[in-house]
Write a protein that holds these residues in place. Structure first.
Motif, mmCIF file in Angstrom:
data_model
loop_
_atom_site.group_PDB
_atom_site.id
_atom_site.type_symbol
_atom_site.label_atom_id
_atom_site.label_comp_id
_atom_site.label_asym_id
_atom_site.label_seq_id
_atom_site.Cartn_x
_atom_site.Cartn_y
_atom_site.Cartn_z
ATOM 1 N N MET A 95 0.821 -1.211 0.000
ATOM 2 C CA MET A 95 0.000 0.000 0.000
ATOM 3 C C MET A 95 0.856 1.262 0.000
ATOM 4 S SD MET A 95 -3.352 -0.674 2.397
ATOM 5 C CE MET A 95 -2.406 -0.691 3.911
ATOM 6 N N VAL A 96 1.852 1.315 0.863
ATOM 7 C CA VAL A 96 2.674 2.516 0.959
ATOM 8 C C VAL A 96 3.495 2.718 -0.311
ATOM 9 C CG1 VAL A 96 4.544 3.627 2.240
ATOM 10 C CG2 VAL A 96 2.721 2.444 3.470
ATOM 11 N N GLY A 97 3.923 1.618 -0.938
ATOM 12 C CA GLY A 97 4.658 1.759 -2.195
ATOM 13 C C GLY A 97 3.851 2.476 -3.258
ATOM 14 N N ILE A 98 2.557 2.195 -3.320
ATOM 15 C CA ILE A 98 1.687 2.850 -4.299
ATOM 16 C C ILE A 98 1.397 4.297 -3.896
ATOM 17 C CG2 ILE A 98 -0.695 2.850 -5.157
ATOM 18 C CD1 ILE A 98 -0.543 -0.126 -5.407
ATOM 19 N N ILE A 139 0.428 4.864 13.144
ATOM 20 C CA ILE A 139 -0.380 6.033 13.509
ATOM 21 C C ILE A 139 0.429 7.313 13.295
ATOM 22 C CG2 ILE A 139 -1.510 7.225 15.428
ATOM 23 C CD1 ILE A 139 -2.196 4.462 16.572
ATOM 24 N N ALA A 140 1.705 7.287 13.723
ATOM 25 C CA ALA A 140 2.564 8.463 13.555
ATOM 26 C C ALA A 140 2.723 8.821 12.084
ATOM 27 C CB ALA A 140 3.923 8.211 14.196
ATOM 28 N N GLY A 141 2.905 7.814 11.242
ATOM 29 C CA GLY A 141 3.039 8.072 9.814
ATOM 30 C C GLY A 141 1.767 8.626 9.213
ATOM 31 N N GLY A 142 0.621 8.095 9.646
ATOM 32 C CA GLY A 142 -0.641 8.550 9.093
ATOM 33 C C GLY A 142 -1.007 9.962 9.495
ATOM 34 N N ILE A 190 10.843 8.600 9.324
ATOM 35 C CA ILE A 190 11.170 7.998 10.620
ATOM 36 C C ILE A 190 10.157 6.913 10.982
ATOM 37 C CG2 ILE A 190 11.324 8.451 13.101
ATOM 38 C CD1 ILE A 190 12.416 11.228 12.391
ATOM 39 N N ALA A 191 8.874 7.183 10.726
ATOM 40 C CA ALA A 191 7.838 6.187 11.012
ATOM 41 C C ALA A 191 8.071 4.918 10.203
ATOM 42 C CB ALA A 191 6.457 6.765 10.710
ATOM 43 N N ARG A 192 8.434 5.067 8.944
ATOM 44 C CA ARG A 192 8.690 3.896 8.099
ATOM 45 C C ARG A 192 9.908 3.111 8.599
ATOM 46 N NH1 ARG A 192 5.723 1.098 5.293
ATOM 47 N NH2 ARG A 192 7.180 0.787 3.571
ATOM 48 N N PHE A 193 10.938 3.813 9.069
ATOM 49 C CA PHE A 193 12.110 3.126 9.607
ATOM 50 C C PHE A 193 11.729 2.311 10.844
ATOM 51 C CE2 PHE A 193 15.685 3.006 12.592
ATOM 52 C CZ PHE A 193 16.646 2.372 11.808
ATOM 53 N N VAL A 194 10.937 2.907 11.734
ATOM 54 C CA VAL A 194 10.519 2.195 12.950
ATOM 55 C C VAL A 194 9.622 1.018 12.591
ATOM 56 C CG1 VAL A 194 9.249 2.413 15.114
ATOM 57 C CG2 VAL A 194 10.758 4.254 14.370
ATOM 58 N N MET A 195 8.771 1.176 11.582
ATOM 59 C CA MET A 195 7.918 0.069 11.149
ATOM 60 C C MET A 195 8.774 -1.083 10.609
ATOM 61 S SD MET A 195 4.975 2.410 9.349
ATOM 62 C CE MET A 195 3.952 1.088 8.693
ATOM 63 N N GLY A 196 9.800 -0.762 9.831
ATOM 64 C CA GLY A 196 10.693 -1.803 9.330
ATOM 65 C C GLY A 196 11.448 -2.484 10.452
ATOM 66 N N MET A 197 11.917 -1.694 11.417
ATOM 67 C CA MET A 197 12.620 -2.256 12.565
ATOM 68 C C MET A 197 11.693 -3.177 13.364
ATOM 69 S SD MET A 197 14.640 -0.171 15.562
ATOM 70 C CE MET A 197 13.124 0.561 16.185
ATOM 71 N N SER A 198 10.450 -2.770 13.534
ATOM 72 C CA SER A 198 9.482 -3.609 14.251
ATOM 73 C C SER A 198 9.259 -4.934 13.524
ATOM 74 C CB SER A 198 8.152 -2.865 14.386
ATOM 75 O OG SER A 198 8.318 -1.646 15.070
ATOM 76 N N ILE A 224 -8.650 8.221 -1.925
ATOM 77 C CA ILE A 224 -9.278 8.908 -0.789
ATOM 78 C C ILE A 224 -8.267 9.821 -0.101
ATOM 79 C CG2 ILE A 224 -10.494 8.573 1.398
ATOM 80 C CD1 ILE A 224 -11.239 5.765 0.394
ATOM 81 N N GLY A 225 -7.081 9.279 0.140
ATOM 82 C CA GLY A 225 -6.024 10.019 0.831
ATOM 83 C C GLY A 225 -4.925 9.064 1.233
ATOM 84 N N TRP A 226 -3.667 9.455 1.001
ATOM 85 C CA TRP A 226 -2.547 8.540 1.244
ATOM 86 C C TRP A 226 -2.434 8.142 2.721
ATOM 87 C CZ3 TRP A 226 1.066 9.982 4.801
ATOM 88 C CH2 TRP A 226 1.218 11.346 5.067
ATOM 89 N N ARG A 227 -2.942 8.998 3.628
ATOM 90 C CA ARG A 227 -2.806 8.708 5.056
ATOM 91 C C ARG A 227 -3.494 7.390 5.442
ATOM 92 N NH1 ARG A 227 -0.679 13.148 7.493
ATOM 93 N NH2 ARG A 227 -0.762 15.072 6.281
ATOM 94 N N TRP A 228 -4.526 7.009 4.704
ATOM 95 C CA TRP A 228 -5.230 5.773 5.023
ATOM 96 C C TRP A 228 -4.373 4.537 4.770
ATOM 97 C CZ3 TRP A 228 -9.200 5.783 8.049
ATOM 98 C CH2 TRP A 228 -9.994 6.933 8.123
ATOM 99 N N THR A 229 -3.344 4.648 3.930
ATOM 100 C CA THR A 229 -2.448 3.506 3.727
ATOM 101 C C THR A 229 -1.608 3.237 4.977
ATOM 102 O OG1 THR A 229 -0.679 4.866 2.755
ATOM 103 C CG2 THR A 229 -2.320 3.965 1.253
ATOM 104 N N PHE A 230 -1.428 4.257 5.826
ATOM 105 C CA PHE A 230 -0.766 4.063 7.116
ATOM 106 C C PHE A 230 -1.758 3.657 8.200
ATOM 107 C CE2 PHE A 230 2.522 6.452 5.018
ATOM 108 C CZ PHE A 230 3.712 6.088 5.654
ATOM 109 N N LEU A 231 -2.962 4.206 8.144
ATOM 110 C CA LEU A 231 -3.920 3.997 9.232
ATOM 111 C C LEU A 231 -4.665 2.672 9.133
ATOM 112 C CD1 LEU A 231 -5.347 7.616 9.493
ATOM 113 C CD2 LEU A 231 -3.595 6.537 10.920
ATOM 114 N N LEU A 232 -4.870 2.143 7.911
ATOM 115 C CA LEU A 232 -5.583 0.877 7.769
ATOM 116 C C LEU A 232 -4.907 -0.281 8.505
ATOM 117 C CD1 LEU A 232 -7.873 -0.825 6.518
ATOM 118 C CD2 LEU A 232 -6.427 -1.129 4.505
ATOM 119 N N PRO A 233 -3.552 -0.386 8.497
ATOM 120 C CA PRO A 233 -2.919 -1.499 9.218
ATOM 121 C C PRO A 233 -3.105 -1.457 10.731
ATOM 122 C CG PRO A 233 -1.420 -0.608 7.560
ATOM 123 C CD PRO A 233 -2.568 0.341 7.663
ATOM 124 N N VAL A 234 -3.483 -0.293 11.294
ATOM 125 C CA VAL A 234 -3.546 -0.181 12.757
ATOM 126 C C VAL A 234 -4.563 -1.143 13.362
ATOM 127 C CG1 VAL A 234 -4.026 1.370 14.686
ATOM 128 C CG2 VAL A 234 -2.683 2.180 12.728
#
Length: 481
Positions: A46-49, A108-111, A121-129, A179-189
């Protein structure tokens, strides 16, 4: 080959030897662990798109916006070995829960981010997680399901969830960016929250392994720094050039850090990684195959996306739907891959997978300025749909077979490191081969040049897996005798 399952472990429920019957709790636990894999794949797709809308909304430069993707790769690849080992030492359930929780918070931080730096930074922490959750989840699966048919079946289902997450992520990413790119971060929550609840309830606690001599902190710092620098250098190499001083310097310092790590492990009483573990040729071979699997596929997807969207004018959603048959075929084959694996073995599964990959990539070389989808592009996607469940299941099972239960997390970390380093390295080489000037669209010649590199690596891997499979078959009668 002895089973790596100890049915006396607190989190293991002993299935029948043939793996034909699992309890309802085992099924539910497998669904939860597969959902964690699904979550990682879904988010990445999702984030890649969503990268172009992120760039436009936050005013990011081309050089900075690529780190929305690369930061995840850096965090994932840089911390995998540490993540896998920490799962073994601190308890896999504990590490899984913590990692998924951090992933949700970073999403959530990324969204909600208002600037590009926060997104990166949010993407780096997501990858680390993900570097902690992925090996922990796979280690729980392989220590719960007995080596043989049961494990093969479980890993096959695990493969389906990764493919399904990626396929649905492409479609969801195309829809959500409208709709909005932020939902690609918020949907996984909410998905992450469901995984947290499910894992807390269904995955039994496995105790941390006490180390009276303490933990190998110098080794952990050294190998993590080495992997972070190595991944960073590979990701940046296409921008600065492979012969640039900073690229060669980064590779050299990475090599020095890895050498220092090996020296530390040799002389410490409680090593992070037992050096004898790294002499497991089956594990290292599986990790190399994993590097070729994801390296060639991600590079193909990169070229395919550019070809369909930049050159042919397809929308992200049209491209996602075009790739969908590949995901569907993976979903159909992967649950049944365990049966084939039980008949031919992991080595032959990897070989058969790369026969299909090679045919797929060679067929894609037929593309021209107006290639029709059905006769030119679809056959490649269908062959990849066959290749992925065979090769992925074979590599995962080979990497974890015969490994002691207390080192399964580390084995999963080594395997996942192969996937991530391979993806970063091969994509960097393919990008450099295409030699597209900054700001210009690739030409058909550039697409073909990149595909020849991908096909060449696939041919080499096919031959290598064939040699290994033939040698193993020749050695088997001798061992029996």
């Amino acid at each position: 080959m002895s089973s790596s399952t100890d049915v006396s472990q607190p989190h293991a429920t002993a299935p029948p030897a043939d793996g034909t019957w699992w309890t309802g709790r085992m099924w539910a636990m497998l669904v939860v662990l597969c959902s964690a894999m699904f979550l990682d794949a879904l988010d990445n797709a999702m984030v890649g798109i969503a990268v172009p809308p992120i760039q436009a909304d936050l005013g990011m430069s081309t050089s900075s916006v690529q780190w929305v993707v690369s930061a995840y790769v850096l965090g994932f690849g840089g911390f995998l070995l540490l993540g896998g080992r920490m799962a073994d030492l601190l308890g896999r359930k504990r590490v899984l829960l913590a990692a998924v929780g951090v992933f949700a918070l970073a999403s959530i931080a990324g969204g909600l981010a208002q600037d590009g730096t926060t997104v990166i930074i949010a993407r780096f922490v997501m990858g680390m997680s993900a570097a902690f959750s992925a090996p922990a989840g796979l280690a729980i699966i392989v220590t719960t399901f007995a080596e043989g048919p049961a494990r093969n079946r479980a890993v096959g289902i695990y493969t389906v969830c990764g493919a399904a997450g990626f396929s649905l992520g492409l479609i969801a990413g195309g829809l959500l960016t409208e709709i909005g790119w932020r939902w690609t971060f918020l949907l996984p929550v909410p998905i992450a929250l469901l995984v947290l609840i499910g894992a807390a309830v269904l995955v039994a606690r496995d105790p941390a392994r006490r180390r009276d001599g303490g933990y190998d902190v110098p080794g952990a710092i050294t190998i993590t720094a080495a992997m972070l620098l190595l991944v960073y250098t590979i990701v940046e190499a296409p921008i600065h050039g492979w012969t640039a001083g900073r690229t060669l310097g980064g590779l050299a310092v990475s090599a020095v850090l890895i050498a220092a790590f090996l020296l530390i492990e040799k002389n410490t009483a409680k090593p992070l990684v037992r050096l004898g573990f790294l002499r497991n040729s089956t594990l290292i071979g599986a990790a190399l195959v994993a590097a070729a699997i994801l390296g060639t596929y991600m590079s193909f997807q990169f070229i395919g996306s550019l070809y369909l969207q930049a050159s042919r004018g397809w929308s992200p959603l049209e491209m996602a739907l075009g790739f969908l048959p590949c995901g569907v075929l993976i979903a159909v084959i992967a649950p049944r891959a365990g049966v084939l694996l039980g008949k031919v073995g992991a080595r032959w599964m990897m070989f058969l997978g790369f026969v299909a990959y090679t045919a797929a990539y060679l067929l894609f070389l037929r593309i021209d300025a107006d290639s029709a989808y059905a006769p030119v592009i679809l056959p490649t996607l269908l062959l990849i749909g066959v290749a992925f469940p065979l090769s992925f299941t074979g590599a995962n099972v080979a990497a974890t077979s015969g490994v002691a239960p207390e080192e399964q997390g580390l084995a999963a970390g080594v395997l996942q490191t192969g996937y991530q380093i391979g993806a970063a390295l091969v994509l960097a080489v393919v990008t450099a081969t295409m030699a597209v000037p900054e700001g210009e669209q690739p030409t058909l010649t550039a697409y073909h040049q990149g595909m020849w590199v991908i096909a060449g690596l696939s041919v080499v891997t096919t031959l290598a897996t064939l040699v290994v499979a033939l040698r193993a078959r020749a050695a088997a009668p001798a061992l029996a005798g």
